[in-house]
Write a protein that holds these residues in place. Structure first.
Motif, PDB file in Angstrom:
ATOM      1  N   LEU A 104       0.817  -1.321   0.108  1.00 37.80           N
ATOM      2  CA  LEU A 104      -0.425  -0.047   0.693  1.00 37.80           C
ATOM      3  C   LEU A 104       1.284   1.442   0.245  1.00 37.80           C
ATOM      4  O   LEU A 104       1.999   1.080   0.529  1.00 37.80           O
ATOM      5  N   GLY A 105       0.165   1.801  -0.807  1.00 35.01           N
ATOM      6  CA  GLY A 105       0.777   3.780  -0.961  1.00 35.01           C
ATOM      7  C   GLY A 105      -0.022   4.545  -1.044  1.00 35.01           C
ATOM      8  O   GLY A 105      -1.032   4.214  -1.327  1.00 35.01           O
ATOM      9  N   ALA A 106       0.853   6.385  -0.672  1.00 32.85           N
ATOM     10  CA  ALA A 106      -0.157   7.373  -0.665  1.00 32.85           C
ATOM     11  C   ALA A 106      -0.483   7.468  -1.752  1.00 32.85           C
ATOM     12  O   ALA A 106      -1.587   8.712  -2.439  1.00 32.85           O
ATOM     13  N   GLY A 107      -0.560   7.050  -3.048  1.00 37.54           N
ATOM     14  CA  GLY A 107      -0.461   6.735  -5.115  1.00 37.54           C
ATOM     15  C   GLY A 107      -0.154   8.616  -4.944  1.00 37.54           C
ATOM     16  O   GLY A 107       0.602   9.119  -4.872  1.00 37.54           O
ATOM     17  N   GLU A 108      -1.189   8.913  -6.634  1.00 40.59           N
ATOM     18  CA  GLU A 108      -0.051   9.494  -7.414  1.00 40.59           C
ATOM     19  C   GLU A 108      -1.792  10.220  -8.425  1.00 40.59           C
ATOM     20  O   GLU A 108      -2.382   8.902  -8.368  1.00 40.59           O
ATOM     21  N   ASN A 109      -1.061  10.995  -8.793  1.00 46.20           N
ATOM     22  CA  ASN A 109      -3.025  12.090  -9.285  1.00 46.20           C
ATOM     23  C   ASN A 109      -2.478  11.717 -10.570  1.00 46.20           C
ATOM     24  O   ASN A 109      -3.936  11.308 -10.873  1.00 46.20           O
ATOM     25  N   LEU A 110      -1.583  10.733 -10.865  1.00 47.02           N
ATOM     26  CA  LEU A 110      -1.568  10.572 -12.761  1.00 47.02           C
ATOM     27  C   LEU A 110      -3.032   9.446 -11.968  1.00 47.02           C
ATOM     28  O   LEU A 110      -3.414   9.194 -13.630  1.00 47.02           O
ATOM     29  N   ASN A 111      -3.279   9.143 -11.359  1.00 47.92           N
ATOM     30  CA  ASN A 111      -4.122   7.324 -11.534  1.00 47.92           C
ATOM     31  C   ASN A 111      -5.297   8.168 -10.279  1.00 47.92           C
ATOM     32  O   ASN A 111      -6.501   7.087 -11.047  1.00 47.92           O
ATOM     33  N   GLU A 112      -5.281   8.434  -9.908  1.00 43.71           N
ATOM     34  CA  GLU A 112      -6.498   9.018  -8.325  1.00 43.71           C
ATOM     35  C   GLU A 112      -7.041   9.915  -9.127  1.00 43.71           C
ATOM     36  O   GLU A 112      -8.146   9.756  -8.933  1.00 43.71           O
ATOM     37  N   HIS A 113      -6.911  10.741  -9.782  1.00 46.34           N
ATOM     38  CA  HIS A 113      -8.043  12.164 -10.988  1.00 46.34           C
ATOM     39  C   HIS A 113      -8.878  11.904 -10.877  1.00 46.34           C
ATOM     40  O   HIS A 113      -9.510  12.480 -11.646  1.00 46.34           O
ATOM     41  N   VAL A 114      -9.120   9.924 -11.223  1.00 50.41           N
ATOM     42  CA  VAL A 114     -10.107   9.689 -12.537  1.00 50.41           C
ATOM     43  C   VAL A 114     -11.581   9.992 -11.888  1.00 50.41           C
ATOM     44  O   VAL A 114     -11.955   9.386 -12.859  1.00 50.41           O
ATOM     45  N   VAL A 115     -11.003   9.397 -10.726  1.00 43.62           N
ATOM     46  CA  VAL A 115     -12.521   9.576 -10.191  1.00 43.62           C
ATOM     47  C   VAL A 115     -13.224  10.822  -9.683  1.00 43.62           C
ATOM     48  O   VAL A 115     -14.435  11.279  -9.269  1.00 43.62           O
ATOM     49  N   GLY A 116     -12.364  12.040  -9.756  1.00 44.95           N
ATOM     50  CA  GLY A 116     -12.898  13.360 -10.184  1.00 44.95           C
ATOM     51  C   GLY A 116     -13.326  14.405  -8.896  1.00 44.95           C
ATOM     52  O   GLY A 116     -13.911  15.051  -8.469  1.00 44.95           O
ATOM     53  N   ARG A 117     -12.319  13.765  -7.333  1.00 48.58           N
ATOM     54  CA  ARG A 117     -12.387  14.094  -6.271  1.00 48.58           C
ATOM     55  C   ARG A 117     -10.475  15.172  -5.960  1.00 48.58           C
ATOM     56  O   ARG A 117     -10.590  15.196  -4.686  1.00 48.58           O
TER      57      ARG A 117
END
Length: 324
Positions: A104-117
């Motif tokens: 697990l990790g805190a992620g990247e904008n690259l992947n997480e922005h797709v849900v529009g939050r």
């Protein structure tokens, strides 16, 4: 503790069918573990892929029988709800007969922005990760979970299919604060830099040595010039560092941020060409820092099968001999 060497199933540079085939070849080659990235986008358009990691992991669990499997890493803070991540991890624990670790990790904008939050600031992302790990840990432990926290709500969740052997959690950390927050609910550490101080801090919080998993990109190839060109074409994003990479929103952003990166700049940080000893020396700082597992990333889809043959015949024996 014996160092184990892994192979990275790069979802950004290979298609789903190819990755499952590479997974079987990597097991046959003698790798100890296989880690898989979990992306919605590639970093650069030249990479050209981004299949759904969890479908591929399920297939890999059935195509292999010996190697450990791991996400490297899944972000449980936006694109996936923590309760759903726990369910996926438990299912993988069953399918793999106990070979799966949830990274697990805190992620990247690259992947997480797709849900529009939107994309929260880094301190908020770390708060979200800590809360998500607490929820996941409770569910993997067989608890009935209802949760009303700062970032998440869970209403009467329970995992109905859980493996006999509890799925271990590995968390990506970068310093003392993240270690003190995440180590108590994690069984293993993830880091991309061979930082001995991180290892000491982690073991101090855990009360003794535990598993630490690192990763090293390489561009093996018969021709050094071709390998350098390939590494530059597909992996020039790597030089920005995670503090920058986590903020960029898509492949166009990575292309713009790396437009002035030269092939020789990439070759300075990634071993390129046929020299197996150069790869050994790139990996060496990880076991010297105290990492127990190091996964190699071979850059370039078209090179995977030949690389795996070389790994079996030359590279893995050289790594194991050097690591003692």
């Amino acid at each position: 503790m014996t160092t184990r060497f892994g192979y990275t199933l790069m979802t950004e540079q290979s298609g789903p069918r190819e990755l499952v085939r590479y997974a079987t070849l990597a097991e046959e080659a003698g790798f100890d573990l296989e880690v898989m990235s979990d992306h919605y986008f590639p970093w650069l358009e030249e990479q050209g892929h981004a299949g759904y990691a969890w479908s591929m992991l399920g297939a890999v669990s059935q195509a292999t029988s010996r190697v450990d499997l791991m996400t490297y890493v899944t972000c449980p803070i936006m694109r996936y709800h923590p309760a759903v991540v726990a369910q996926k991890a438990a299912t993988m624990g069953i399918l793999s007969d106990g070979r799966f670790t949830l990274g697990l990790g805190a992620g990247e904008n690259l992947n997480e922005h797709v849900v529009g939050r939107g994309w929260p600031p880094v301190n908020v992302r770390h708060e979200m990760l800590a809360e998500a790990v607490e929820i996941i840990d409770a569910l993997l432990g067989g608890e009935d979970v209802s949760w009303s926290g700062q970032h998440y709500r869970v209403d009467s969740a329970r995992l109905w299919d859980v493996p006999e052997q509890r799925v271990p959690i590995a968390c990506a950390v970068s310093g003392r604060q993240s270690i003190e927050t995440l180590a108590p609910r994690s069984q293993a550490m993830v880091a991309v830099e061979p930082d001995a101080d991180l290892v000491r801090m982690w073991d101090g919080v855990k009360g003794g040595p535990t598993r630490k998993v690192g990763q090293v990109p390489v561009a093996w190839g018969r021709s050094k010039d071709e390998a350098v060109e390939r590494a530059h074409r597909e992996f020039r994003w790597f030089g920005g560092g995670w503090k920058v990479n986590a903020e960029l929103p898509g492949p166009a952003g990575f292309a713009g941020a790396t437009q002035f990166v030269r092939p020789e700049d990439v070759a300075d940080s990634i071993p390129c060409g046929p020299d197996v000893d150069a790869i050994v020396e790139a990996v060496r700082p990880f076991w010297e820092a105290g990492f127990t597992d190091v996964a190699l990333v071979q850059i370039g889809d078209e090179t995977q099968e030949e690389f795996l043959k070389v790994a079996q015949a030359e590279l893995l024996p050289a790594l194991r001999e050097a690591a003692g």
